[in-house]
Design a protein around this motif. Structure first.
Motif, PDB file in Angstrom:
ATOM      1  N   LEU A 247       0.828  -1.203   0.000  1.00  0.00           N
ATOM      2  CA  LEU A 247       0.000   0.000   0.000  1.00  0.00           C
ATOM      3  C   LEU A 247       0.864   1.254   0.000  1.00  0.00           C
ATOM      4  CD1 LEU A 247      -2.493  -1.253   2.732  1.00  0.00           C
ATOM      5  CD2 LEU A 247      -2.953  -1.120   0.284  1.00  0.00           C
ATOM      6  N   PHE A 248       1.932   1.245   0.789  1.00  0.00           N
ATOM      7  CA  PHE A 248       2.855   2.377   0.819  1.00  0.00           C
ATOM      8  C   PHE A 248       3.701   2.408  -0.450  1.00  0.00           C
ATOM      9  CE2 PHE A 248       2.001   2.168   5.374  1.00  0.00           C
ATOM     10  CZ  PHE A 248       1.950   3.508   5.717  1.00  0.00           C
ATOM     11  N   ALA A 249       4.163   1.234  -0.879  1.00  0.00           N
ATOM     12  CA  ALA A 249       5.057   1.166  -2.033  1.00  0.00           C
ATOM     13  C   ALA A 249       4.416   1.755  -3.281  1.00  0.00           C
ATOM     14  CB  ALA A 249       5.471  -0.278  -2.283  1.00  0.00           C
ATOM     15  N   ARG A 250       3.114   1.522  -3.481  1.00  0.00           N
ATOM     16  CA  ARG A 250       2.438   2.057  -4.668  1.00  0.00           C
ATOM     17  C   ARG A 250       2.531   3.571  -4.718  1.00  0.00           C
ATOM     18  NH1 ARG A 250      -3.124  -1.207  -3.749  1.00  0.00           N
ATOM     19  NH2 ARG A 250      -2.411  -3.338  -4.204  1.00  0.00           N
ATOM     20  N   GLN A 251       2.341   4.196  -3.561  1.00  0.00           N
ATOM     21  CA  GLN A 251       2.420   5.659  -3.516  1.00  0.00           C
ATOM     22  C   GLN A 251       3.825   6.141  -3.869  1.00  0.00           C
ATOM     23  OE1 GLN A 251       1.160   6.584   0.517  1.00  0.00           O
ATOM     24  NE2 GLN A 251      -0.909   7.048  -0.168  1.00  0.00           N
ATOM     25  N   TRP A 252       4.819   5.496  -3.292  1.00  0.00           N
ATOM     26  CA  TRP A 252       6.192   5.945  -3.469  1.00  0.00           C
ATOM     27  C   TRP A 252       6.719   5.682  -4.882  1.00  0.00           C
ATOM     28  CZ3 TRP A 252       7.993   3.308   1.709  1.00  0.00           C
ATOM     29  CH2 TRP A 252       7.420   3.994   2.778  1.00  0.00           C
ATOM     30  N   ILE A 253       6.215   4.617  -5.520  1.00  0.00           N
ATOM     31  CA  ILE A 253       6.642   4.316  -6.887  1.00  0.00           C
ATOM     32  C   ILE A 253       6.246   5.448  -7.827  1.00  0.00           C
ATOM     33  CG2 ILE A 253       6.131   2.818  -8.858  1.00  0.00           C
ATOM     34  CD1 ILE A 253       6.115   0.482  -6.927  1.00  0.00           C
ATOM     35  N   GLN A 254       5.113   6.071  -7.570  1.00  0.00           N
ATOM     36  CA  GLN A 254       4.647   7.173  -8.410  1.00  0.00           C
ATOM     37  C   GLN A 254       5.630   8.333  -8.425  1.00  0.00           C
ATOM     38  OE1 GLN A 254       0.741   8.147  -6.966  1.00  0.00           O
ATOM     39  NE2 GLN A 254      -0.183   6.242  -7.687  1.00  0.00           N
ATOM     40  N   GLN A 255       6.434   8.429  -7.380  1.00  0.00           N
ATOM     41  CA  GLN A 255       7.438   9.490  -7.334  1.00  0.00           C
ATOM     42  C   GLN A 255       8.659   9.159  -8.197  1.00  0.00           C
ATOM     43  OE1 GLN A 255       8.372  10.162  -3.200  1.00  0.00           O
ATOM     44  NE2 GLN A 255       6.218  10.232  -2.595  1.00  0.00           N
ATOM     45  N   GLY A 256       8.737   7.911  -8.683  1.00  0.00           N
ATOM     46  CA  GLY A 256       9.802   7.524  -9.592  1.00  0.00           C
ATOM     47  C   GLY A 256      11.159   7.335  -8.946  1.00  0.00           C
ATOM     48  N   GLN A 257      11.202   7.183  -7.617  1.00  0.00           N
ATOM     49  CA  GLN A 257      12.495   7.089  -6.939  1.00  0.00           C
ATOM     50  C   GLN A 257      12.773   5.712  -6.361  1.00  0.00           C
ATOM     51  OE1 GLN A 257      11.634  10.491  -4.331  1.00  0.00           O
ATOM     52  NE2 GLN A 257      13.347  11.547  -5.266  1.00  0.00           N
ATOM     53  N   ILE A 258      11.803   4.815  -6.409  1.00  0.00           N
ATOM     54  CA  ILE A 258      12.013   3.464  -5.890  1.00  0.00           C
ATOM     55  C   ILE A 258      11.398   2.459  -6.850  1.00  0.00           C
ATOM     56  CG2 ILE A 258      11.929   4.272  -3.483  1.00  0.00           C
ATOM     57  CD1 ILE A 258       9.144   2.806  -3.354  1.00  0.00           C
ATOM     58  N   ALA A 259      11.729   1.209  -6.630  1.00  0.00           N
ATOM     59  CA  ALA A 259      11.165   0.121  -7.432  1.00  0.00           C
ATOM     60  C   ALA A 259      10.851  -1.040  -6.509  1.00  0.00           C
ATOM     61  CB  ALA A 259      12.151  -0.317  -8.511  1.00  0.00           C
ATOM     62  N   ILE A 260       9.813  -1.802  -6.857  1.00  0.00           N
ATOM     63  CA  ILE A 260       9.497  -3.018  -6.116  1.00  0.00           C
ATOM     64  C   ILE A 260      10.312  -4.163  -6.699  1.00  0.00           C
ATOM     65  CG2 ILE A 260       7.704  -4.712  -5.585  1.00  0.00           C
ATOM     66  CD1 ILE A 260       5.664  -2.538  -5.538  1.00  0.00           C
ATOM     67  N   LEU A 261      10.991  -4.883  -5.831  1.00  0.00           N
ATOM     68  CA  LEU A 261      11.791  -6.007  -6.275  1.00  0.00           C
ATOM     69  C   LEU A 261      10.913  -7.247  -6.470  1.00  0.00           C
ATOM     70  CD1 LEU A 261      14.904  -5.589  -3.942  1.00  0.00           C
ATOM     71  CD2 LEU A 261      14.533  -4.681  -6.251  1.00  0.00           C
ATOM     72  N   LYS A 262      11.190  -7.989  -7.528  1.00  0.00           N
ATOM     73  CA  LYS A 262      10.458  -9.223  -7.785  1.00  0.00           C
ATOM     74  C   LYS A 262      11.138 -10.356  -7.023  1.00  0.00           C
ATOM     75  CE  LYS A 262       9.294  -7.634 -12.439  1.00  0.00           C
ATOM     76  NZ  LYS A 262       9.453  -7.909 -13.902  1.00  0.00           N
ATOM     77  N   VAL A 263      10.470 -10.841  -5.995  1.00  0.00           N
ATOM     78  CA  VAL A 263      11.036 -11.889  -5.146  1.00  0.00           C
ATOM     79  C   VAL A 263      10.207 -13.156  -5.325  1.00  0.00           C
ATOM     80  CG1 VAL A 263      11.701 -12.533  -2.797  1.00  0.00           C
ATOM     81  CG2 VAL A 263      11.794 -10.126  -3.515  1.00  0.00           C
ATOM     82  N   ARG A 264      10.898 -14.283  -5.460  1.00  0.00           N
ATOM     83  CA  ARG A 264      10.225 -15.553  -5.755  1.00  0.00           C
ATOM     84  C   ARG A 264       9.197 -15.905  -4.697  1.00  0.00           C
ATOM     85  NH1 ARG A 264      11.067 -20.422  -3.934  1.00  0.00           N
ATOM     86  NH2 ARG A 264      13.040 -19.833  -2.956  1.00  0.00           N
ATOM     87  N   LYS A 265       9.497 -15.636  -3.458  1.00  0.00           N
ATOM     88  CA  LYS A 265       8.566 -15.925  -2.370  1.00  0.00           C
ATOM     89  C   LYS A 265       8.566 -14.766  -1.388  1.00  0.00           C
ATOM     90  CE  LYS A 265       7.152 -19.591   0.821  1.00  0.00           C
ATOM     91  NZ  LYS A 265       7.478 -20.942   1.363  1.00  0.00           N
ATOM     92  N   LEU A 266       7.383 -14.303  -1.022  1.00  0.00           N
ATOM     93  CA  LEU A 266       7.242 -13.138  -0.148  1.00  0.00           C
ATOM     94  C   LEU A 266       6.696 -13.551   1.220  1.00  0.00           C
ATOM     95  CD1 LEU A 266       5.704 -10.646  -2.724  1.00  0.00           C
ATOM     96  CD2 LEU A 266       7.989 -10.477  -1.677  1.00  0.00           C
ATOM     97  N   PRO A 267       6.835 -12.701   2.213  1.00  0.00           N
ATOM     98  CA  PRO A 267       6.244 -12.996   3.532  1.00  0.00           C
ATOM     99  C   PRO A 267       4.736 -13.193   3.421  1.00  0.00           C
ATOM    100  CG  PRO A 267       7.772 -11.140   3.675  1.00  0.00           C
ATOM    101  CD  PRO A 267       7.589 -11.428   2.211  1.00  0.00           C
ATOM    102  N   PRO A 268       4.118 -13.889   4.364  1.00  0.00           N
ATOM    103  CA  PRO A 268       2.659 -14.108   4.330  1.00  0.00           C
ATOM    104  C   PRO A 268       1.892 -12.796   4.284  1.00  0.00           C
ATOM    105  CG  PRO A 268       3.689 -15.481   6.010  1.00  0.00           C
ATOM    106  CD  PRO A 268       4.747 -14.537   5.522  1.00  0.00           C
ATOM    107  N   ARG A 269       0.758 -12.821   3.578  1.00  0.00           N
ATOM    108  CA  ARG A 269      -0.085 -11.634   3.515  1.00  0.00           C
ATOM    109  C   ARG A 269      -0.602 -11.289   4.907  1.00  0.00           C
ATOM    110  NH1 ARG A 269      -1.723  -9.969  -1.471  1.00  0.00           N
ATOM    111  NH2 ARG A 269      -3.550  -8.923  -0.616  1.00  0.00           N
ATOM    112  N   ARG A 270      -0.868 -10.012   5.104  1.00  0.00           N
ATOM    113  CA  ARG A 270      -1.419  -9.539   6.373  1.00  0.00           C
ATOM    114  C   ARG A 270      -2.751  -8.848   6.101  1.00  0.00           C
ATOM    115  NH1 ARG A 270       2.177  -5.851   9.483  1.00  0.00           N
ATOM    116  NH2 ARG A 270       3.043  -5.057   7.523  1.00  0.00           N
ATOM    117  N   SER A 271      -3.427  -8.446   7.155  1.00  0.00           N
ATOM    118  CA  SER A 271      -4.714  -7.777   6.986  1.00  0.00           C
ATOM    119  C   SER A 271      -4.860  -6.615   7.954  1.00  0.00           C
ATOM    120  CB  SER A 271      -5.864  -8.769   7.185  1.00  0.00           C
ATOM    121  OG  SER A 271      -5.852  -9.295   8.502  1.00  0.00           O
TER     122      SER A 271
END
Length: 303
Positions: A247-271
């Motif tokens: 949720l935070f990463a989407r906002q920050w990506i719009q600023q063009g200064q970060i990228a989300i890394l593609k990781v084969r396996k991620l931590p469990p989803r939260r709610s």
């Protein structure tokens, strides 16, 4: 000694007005009824006299003055309690106490605060921010009306939970790590780089720790920060890789200064959850806030 509130009520107003008749008028009683209540109170207190007559009405005896100092404090507290109870059950001039983690506040609570405050401008909102575990302790103690937190939490016993939305934690990196964003990474590769995360004790920290143990990875975060939003400067300045809610990463990506890394396996989803304490009644303000939140969520689903 039998305690009869009506006797003390008659005594309190007779002492306050210096008159049995005025006390009777205020209490919508007859003067003999007030006199009889005070007489019975005197008998219950060992036969002491609480009033003496004078040319202007009634005066308290020394015993009456002593008793009145305590009764006056008691009625002040009772009156304050009645006022608070009235405000508790009213949508006018009341208070709403909310506890929320940063993630829950930014992505689920704040979007509804504006609609609520515009509809009820005289309700004061008090928002406490801390980790989910601390919020549940506050909810248990009755310091907040409703808690908006994120899983996992150590214990859910004693509370009523409602799941509001789920989300994924992701790894983000700045320009110095841009080559990593071009390919899918194995979780073990990430352990070669410094990591910045939210402080120990948070739901995020617990979730990440369990995930690392399941994956049999040894990776100690280099940096711990107070809240998720503090992670961004570390990533922007290429100090470390960060792990944050998407949720935070989407906002920050719009600023063009970060990228989300593609990781084969991620931590469990939260709610994100809303929790209430069934042992304590919800105020009218908190019930209405939840109603508005649910109504807006339903309207968004149908759009």
């Amino acid at each position: 000694m039998d305690f009869n509130l009506e006797y003390y009520r008659a005594f309190y107003y007779a002492a306050k007005f210096g008159s049995y008749s005025k006390a009777a008028e205020h209490l919508y009683l007859t003067q003999p009824a007030v006199s009889q209540s005070i007489h019975r109170l005197e008998n219950s207190l060992g036969g002491c006299k609480l009033f003496i007559r004078n040319s202007h009405g009634m005066d308290l005896t020394p015993e009456g003055k002593l008793l009145f100092t305590h009764v006056d404090k008691a009625f002040v507290l009772l009156t304050a309690g009645e006022v608070k109870l009235s405000r508790f059950n009213s949508l006018e001039n009341s208070d709403l106490y909310i506890g929320a983690t940063e993630t829950a506040l930014d992505f689920h609570v704040l979007p509804h605060v504006n609609a609520f405050s515009q509809r009820y401008p005289r309700i004061s909102l008090h928002i406490q921010g801390c980790h989910s575990g601390e919020l549940l302790e506050m909810l248990k103690a009755g310091k907040i009306d409703v808690a908006f937190g994120v899983t996992p939490v150590s214990s859910k016993s004693g509370f009523t939970f409602a799941c509001l939305q789920t989300f994924q934690d992701v790894f983000i990196a700045g320009s110095a790590f841009s080559d990593l964003a071009l390919r899918e990474l194995d979780p073990k590769e990430l352990t070669q780089f410094p990591l910045v995360v939210a402080s120990p004790g948070s739901s995020f920290s617990g979730n990440l720790t369990r995930w690392l143990q399941q994956e049999q990875l040894e990776w100690q975060p280099r940096f711990h920060v107070l809240t998720t939003s503090y992670i961004l400067p570390f990533v922007q300045n290429n100090i470390a890789i960060g792990c944050v809610p998407e949720l935070f990463a989407r906002q920050w990506i719009q600023q063009g200064q970060i990228a989300i890394l593609k990781v084969r396996k991620l931590p469990p989803r939260r709610s994100i959850f809303a929790a209430s304490n069934p042992a304590l009644p919800l105020s009218a303000a908190s019930r209405e806030f939840i109603r508005i939140m649910e109504a807006e969520a339903d309207s968004q689903k149908t759009e």
